[in-house]
Design an enzyme around this catalytic site. Structure first.
Site, PDB file in Angstrom:
ATOM      1  N   VAL A  17       0.831  -1.209   0.000  1.00 20.64           N
ATOM      2  CA  VAL A  17       0.000   0.000   0.000  1.00 20.64           C
ATOM      3  C   VAL A  17       0.862   1.255   0.000  1.00 20.64           C
ATOM      4  O   VAL A  17       0.638   2.180  -0.783  1.00 20.64           O
ATOM      5  CB  VAL A  17      -0.957  -0.007   1.210  1.00 20.64           C
ATOM      6  CG1 VAL A  17      -1.750   1.305   1.262  1.00 20.64           C
ATOM      7  CG2 VAL A  17      -1.903  -1.190   1.134  1.00 20.64           C
ATOM      8  N   ARG A  48      11.515  -0.532   7.525  1.00 21.19           N
ATOM      9  CA  ARG A  48      12.344  -1.417   8.352  1.00 21.19           C
ATOM     10  C   ARG A  48      13.615  -1.840   7.627  1.00 21.19           C
ATOM     11  O   ARG A  48      14.643  -2.065   8.253  1.00 21.19           O
ATOM     12  CB  ARG A  48      11.544  -2.653   8.760  1.00 21.19           C
ATOM     13  CG  ARG A  48      10.494  -2.393   9.830  1.00 21.19           C
ATOM     14  CD  ARG A  48       9.793  -3.673  10.235  1.00 21.19           C
ATOM     15  NE  ARG A  48       9.046  -4.264   9.126  1.00 21.19           N
ATOM     16  CZ  ARG A  48       8.393  -5.427   9.203  1.00 21.19           C
ATOM     17  NH1 ARG A  48       8.434  -6.125  10.315  1.00 21.19           N
ATOM     18  NH2 ARG A  48       7.726  -5.884   8.153  1.00 21.19           N
ATOM     19  N   ARG A  49      13.525  -1.975   6.289  1.00 21.00           N
ATOM     20  CA  ARG A  49      14.680  -2.443   5.504  1.00 21.00           C
ATOM     21  C   ARG A  49      15.087  -1.352   4.507  1.00 21.00           C
ATOM     22  O   ARG A  49      14.597  -1.315   3.376  1.00 21.00           O
ATOM     23  CB  ARG A  49      14.322  -3.736   4.781  1.00 21.00           C
ATOM     24  CG  ARG A  49      14.030  -4.899   5.732  1.00 21.00           C
ATOM     25  CD  ARG A  49      13.803  -6.198   4.966  1.00 21.00           C
ATOM     26  NE  ARG A  49      12.604  -6.140   4.147  1.00 21.00           N
ATOM     27  CZ  ARG A  49      11.382  -6.402   4.600  1.00 21.00           C
ATOM     28  NH1 ARG A  49      11.211  -6.750   5.858  1.00 21.00           N
ATOM     29  NH2 ARG A  49      10.341  -6.346   3.794  1.00 21.00           N
ATOM     30  N   LYS A 107      -6.800  -0.998  10.730  1.00 17.81           N
ATOM     31  CA  LYS A 107      -8.064  -1.444  11.314  1.00 17.81           C
ATOM     32  C   LYS A 107      -7.907  -2.021  12.711  1.00 17.81           C
ATOM     33  O   LYS A 107      -8.745  -1.803  13.591  1.00 17.81           O
ATOM     34  CB  LYS A 107      -8.735  -2.460  10.396  1.00 17.81           C
ATOM     35  CG  LYS A 107      -7.844  -3.634  10.026  1.00 17.81           C
ATOM     36  CD  LYS A 107      -8.474  -4.492   8.961  1.00 17.81           C
ATOM     37  CE  LYS A 107      -7.487  -5.532   8.435  1.00 17.81           C
ATOM     38  NZ  LYS A 107      -6.445  -4.894   7.586  1.00 17.81           N
ATOM     39  N   GLU A 131     -10.393   6.030   6.057  1.00 17.23           N
ATOM     40  CA  GLU A 131     -11.289   5.389   5.080  1.00 17.23           C
ATOM     41  C   GLU A 131     -10.769   4.030   4.625  1.00 17.23           C
ATOM     42  O   GLU A 131     -11.541   3.092   4.409  1.00 17.23           O
ATOM     43  CB  GLU A 131     -11.473   6.306   3.867  1.00 17.23           C
ATOM     44  CG  GLU A 131     -12.476   5.803   2.850  1.00 17.23           C
ATOM     45  CD  GLU A 131     -13.895   5.822   3.381  1.00 17.23           C
ATOM     46  OE1 GLU A 131     -14.469   4.724   3.575  1.00 17.23           O
ATOM     47  OE2 GLU A 131     -14.430   6.917   3.610  1.00 17.23           O
ATOM     48  N   ILE A 138     -13.518   1.172  -1.351  1.00 12.55           N
ATOM     49  CA  ILE A 138     -14.944   1.489  -1.287  1.00 12.55           C
ATOM     50  C   ILE A 138     -15.183   2.663  -0.340  1.00 12.55           C
ATOM     51  O   ILE A 138     -14.857   2.576   0.848  1.00 12.55           O
ATOM     52  CB  ILE A 138     -15.757   0.275  -0.796  1.00 12.55           C
ATOM     53  CG1 ILE A 138     -15.484  -0.948  -1.662  1.00 12.55           C
ATOM     54  CG2 ILE A 138     -17.244   0.599  -0.786  1.00 12.55           C
ATOM     55  CD1 ILE A 138     -16.093  -2.227  -1.130  1.00 12.55           C
ATOM     56  N   GLY A 189      -2.388 -15.227  -4.512  1.00 12.15           N
ATOM     57  CA  GLY A 189      -1.978 -14.069  -3.740  1.00 12.15           C
ATOM     58  C   GLY A 189      -3.083 -13.416  -2.940  1.00 12.15           C
ATOM     59  O   GLY A 189      -2.872 -12.374  -2.318  1.00 12.15           O
ATOM     60  N   GLU A 192      -2.769 -14.853   2.716  1.00 14.63           N
ATOM     61  CA  GLU A 192      -1.414 -14.819   3.252  1.00 14.63           C
ATOM     62  C   GLU A 192      -0.929 -16.243   3.529  1.00 14.63           C
ATOM     63  O   GLU A 192      -1.715 -17.187   3.586  1.00 14.63           O
ATOM     64  CB  GLU A 192      -1.390 -14.011   4.556  1.00 14.63           C
ATOM     65  CG  GLU A 192      -1.859 -12.576   4.427  1.00 14.63           C
ATOM     66  CD  GLU A 192      -0.844 -11.687   3.722  1.00 14.63           C
ATOM     67  OE1 GLU A 192       0.320 -12.113   3.580  1.00 14.63           O
ATOM     68  OE2 GLU A 192      -1.232 -10.574   3.312  1.00 14.63           O
ATOM     69  N   LYS A 207     -13.045  -4.643  11.530  1.00 13.36           N
ATOM     70  CA  LYS A 207     -13.798  -3.744  10.660  1.00 13.36           C
ATOM     71  C   LYS A 207     -15.228  -3.555  11.172  1.00 13.36           C
ATOM     72  O   LYS A 207     -15.786  -2.457  11.099  1.00 13.36           O
ATOM     73  CB  LYS A 207     -13.795  -4.291   9.234  1.00 13.36           C
ATOM     74  CG  LYS A 207     -12.397  -4.315   8.615  1.00 13.36           C
ATOM     75  CD  LYS A 207     -12.368  -5.053   7.297  1.00 13.36           C
ATOM     76  CE  LYS A 207     -10.973  -5.050   6.684  1.00 13.36           C
ATOM     77  NZ  LYS A 207     -10.915  -5.809   5.419  1.00 13.36           N
TER      78      LYS A 207
END
Length: 433
Positions: A17, A48-49, A107, A131, A138, A189, A192, A207
């Site tokens: 994201v 972090r990396r 969330k 949002e 959405i 994908g 996870e 949520k």
């Protein structure tokens, strides 16, 4: 007139994201500036990396010291997309204390500590927008807390996890078992490597807590949300659902009591009629169905996850927060004025589909019906079928009228104690009717 001094943005996290947020900020810089009334400048990216190559991001902006970035004092907006409780909570509170408003997609944190974060944002005169935390691209939170601010929302019913919807849709459309559908979701994908948060309903429960709090103007935390996963859903459950003209979805359901005195929030698999708008939501898509007094029934539908869709929601919040910064105002904050109690799951009233393995002999149906009657649960339909493999057993499917969850649980416990009941194969709620 366009303000020439840019608004500075700190980005916490640069994964799927975060990298999309940075890309859109760069490629759409002129459009964003025109919509906001000032340029926006990416002032730092905490990761972090730091050695990882991040296309389109100036390496000079990359830092591992997120605390120093949000404490710098010249940041206007912090965009938090690292997830989890810590260090996200500390970084957000530090941002408020050092002059920045916050856009978050977190969330889990908002479901657990949203009230405290809102209180600090108000105390410091900052914005807290999120949002992207509920349904990806959405638009949902803003319609609930702004467009429907003059209405009374009574129910929010939704598919808010794309992974679980993909799995259940695959089971329904192909007859695949749960594990087979999960394996395909992982290969594509959608799931996870550890899908627990999705398939056990933790993601959807967070949520649901956020949605219930906004919709009903009250405090709802993650611990208030009843949760069941969907790992026990079988092909046989889908076969039964089809015979009823239904399908199965993992639903987040937030309701205001008929008397308006309490609310409930829950996540669990449920059968819904094929005629319901949510039944047609396929693949990894999300959809939320809202019922209110004046507006009636509203449907929000679209991609609920993924880098670009989620970044779209983040950037929408960023534009709104930046506009507020320029005008010297803040947007809508917490609106938990009703202080309604959250009722326990036992008080929830709905219909149920119960599948029993019973002895195939006379009198069994009468015994089962007596147990339902003794617990005040009215039977709508019954279907009994002998097993093809023989063995003296039959399958008995009971669909009830509306009853409380506590009454149904008492009924099931009593059924398990009957000598003629070999086992309770499945229990599923029936919603959306």
């Amino acid at each position: 007139m366009m303000r020439t001094r840019p608004l500075k943005v700190a980005l916490l996290g640069c994964g799927v994201v975060g990298s999309e947020v940075a890309r859109i900020m760069t490629t759409h810089a002129d459009d964003l500036a025109a919509r906001i009334g000032a340029p926006v400048e990416l002032a730092g990216v905490a990761v972090r990396r730091p050695s990882k190559v991040r296309e389109g991001i100036d390496p000079a902006l990359v830092t591992t010291d997120a605390t120093a970035l949000v404490k710098s004092g010249d940041i206007d907006v912090v965009v938090e997309v690292i997830g989890g409780i810590e260090p996200a909570r500390t970084l957000i509170t530090t941002a408020f204390e050092h002059g920045a408003s916050v856009v978050s997609a977190n969330k889990a944190l908002l479901a657990q500590d949203g009230a405290a974060l809102h209180a600090l944002a108000e105390e410091q005169g900052r914005d807290l927008y999120y949002e992207a935390a509920v349904a990806g691209a959405i638009p949902l939170i803003r319609p609930l807390r702004e467009s429907l601010a003059g209405d009374k929302v009574n129910r929010v019913l939704g598919i808010v996890n794309g992974t679980t919807n993909f799995i259940l849709d695959k089971m329904d459309s192909t007859g695949a078992g749960y594990q087979e559908a999960l394996d395909e979701a992982t290969a594509l994908g959608y799931a996870e490597a550890d899908p627990t948060a999705d398939v056990e309903g933790f993601d959807a429960a967070a949520k649901a807590a956020i949605l219930a709090g906004i919709a009903f103007h009250t405090r709802v935390r993650l611990d208030d949300v009843y949760r069941e996963g969907m790992t026990e859903v079988t092909a046989a459950d889908f076969a039964s659902a089809r015979r009823m003209g239904c399908t199965i979805k993992l639903l987040a359901i937030c309701e205001r009591a008929a008397d308006g005195g309490s609310v409930t929030a829950r996540v669990h698999p449920a059968m819904i009629p094929l005629s319901h708008p949510l039944a047609s939501v396929r693949g990894a898509y999300n959809a939320v169905f809202v019922e209110s007094d004046a507006a009636g029934q509203l449907m929000f539908y679209g991609p609920g996850a993924g880098g670009a869709p989620t970044a779209s929601a983040v950037l929408g919040d960023l534009v709104a927060v930046c506009r507020n910064k320029l005008s010297g105002a803040t947007g809508p904050g917490d609106s938990a004025y009703t202080q309604l109690p959250v009722s326990p799951m036992g008080e929830v009233v709905t219909r149920y589909h119960i599948s029993l393995d019973v002895a195939d002999k006379p009198g069994v149906l009468a015994q089962v019906a007596t147990v339902f009657a003794e617990h005040g649960v009215s039977i709508d339909t019954v279907r009994q079928q002998g097993r093809q493999d023989g063995g003296g057993e039959a399958s008995l499917v009971v669909v009830t009228h509306r009853a409380s969850d506590a009454s149904l649980n008492g009924t099931v416990e009593a059924l398990r104690n009957l000598d003629t009941v070999r086992g309770v194969a499945s229990i599923m709620r029936v919603e959306g009717e």
